[in-house]
Design a protein around this motif. Structure first.
Motif, short mmCIF file in Angstrom:
data_model
loop_
_atom_site.label_atom_id
_atom_site.label_comp_id
_atom_site.label_asym_id
_atom_site.label_seq_id
_atom_site.Cartn_x
_atom_site.Cartn_y
_atom_site.Cartn_z
N ASP A 76 0.82 -1.22 0.00
CA ASP A 76 0.00 0.00 0.00
C ASP A 76 0.85 1.27 0.00
O ASP A 76 0.51 2.24 -0.66
N ALA A 77 1.95 1.25 0.74
CA ALA A 77 2.82 2.44 0.82
C ALA A 77 3.41 2.78 -0.55
O ALA A 77 3.75 3.94 -0.80
N VAL A 78 3.50 1.80 -1.42
CA VAL A 78 4.03 2.02 -2.77
C VAL A 78 2.89 2.45 -3.70
O VAL A 78 3.10 3.26 -4.61
N ARG A 79 1.70 1.96 -3.45
CA ARG A 79 0.53 2.31 -4.27
C ARG A 79 0.07 3.74 -4.03
O ARG A 79 -0.44 4.39 -4.93
N LEU A 80 0.19 4.22 -2.79
CA LEU A 80 -0.37 5.51 -2.42
C LEU A 80 0.12 6.69 -3.27
O LEU A 80 -0.71 7.47 -3.74
#
Length: 144
Positions: free
Chosen positions: A53-57
């Motif tokens: 998620d931290a990369v998708r945000l």
């Protein structure tokens, strides 16, 4: 000496903020790759389910900054071209930029959905108000 319309400044600030968020994407992806969380294959068709998620945000936030803000940029150019840049339009333009930057900060920070939704919804009302002001002025202006 160069002159410009003051409506271009909030437009430029939002464009620079969008580029700032864009630069966050490769940093997040390379960091995750270095930590073994993702491989290049995870991005072959967008983002696979393995992408944290931290990369998708940052990517999602960047996409947000290219959706409704397009209406803001068009409204800014329209206000300029129709000589409708005044205190009201400028105030709304700066409010819109502040709300969109705030939305990004929340989205990329603590990511509270209700805080994000509030900022997103209010920013949409503000950009709508800019368009209503411009439409009213266009409809009521004498024909040339």
């Amino acid at each position: 000496m160069h002159t410009y319309s003051p409506v271009f400044l909030p437009m430029a600030i939002l464009a620079l903020w969008t580029m700032h968020v864009l630069l966050m994407i490769p940093f997040a992806r390379f960091k995750a790759g270095k930590q073994g969380q993702v491989t290049a294959e995870d991005f072959r068709y967008g983002e696979s389910e393995r992408v944290p998620d931290a990369v998708r945000l940052p990517n999602r936030n960047f996409m947000n900054l290219l959706e409704v803000p397009v209406l803001f940029y068009v409204a800014g150019f329209m206000a300029y071209l129709t000589h409708n840049v005044d205190g009201l339009v400028l105030g709304l333009a700066w409010a819109y930029v502040a709300l969109r930057v705030g939305h990004s900060i929340v989205h990329l920070g603590h990511n509270n959905v209700m805080h994000r939704l509030m900022l997103f919804a209010i920013s949409n009302v503000v950009v709508s108000l800019i368009w209503w002001v411009l439409l009213y002025r266009l409809v009521t202006a004498p024909a040339t």
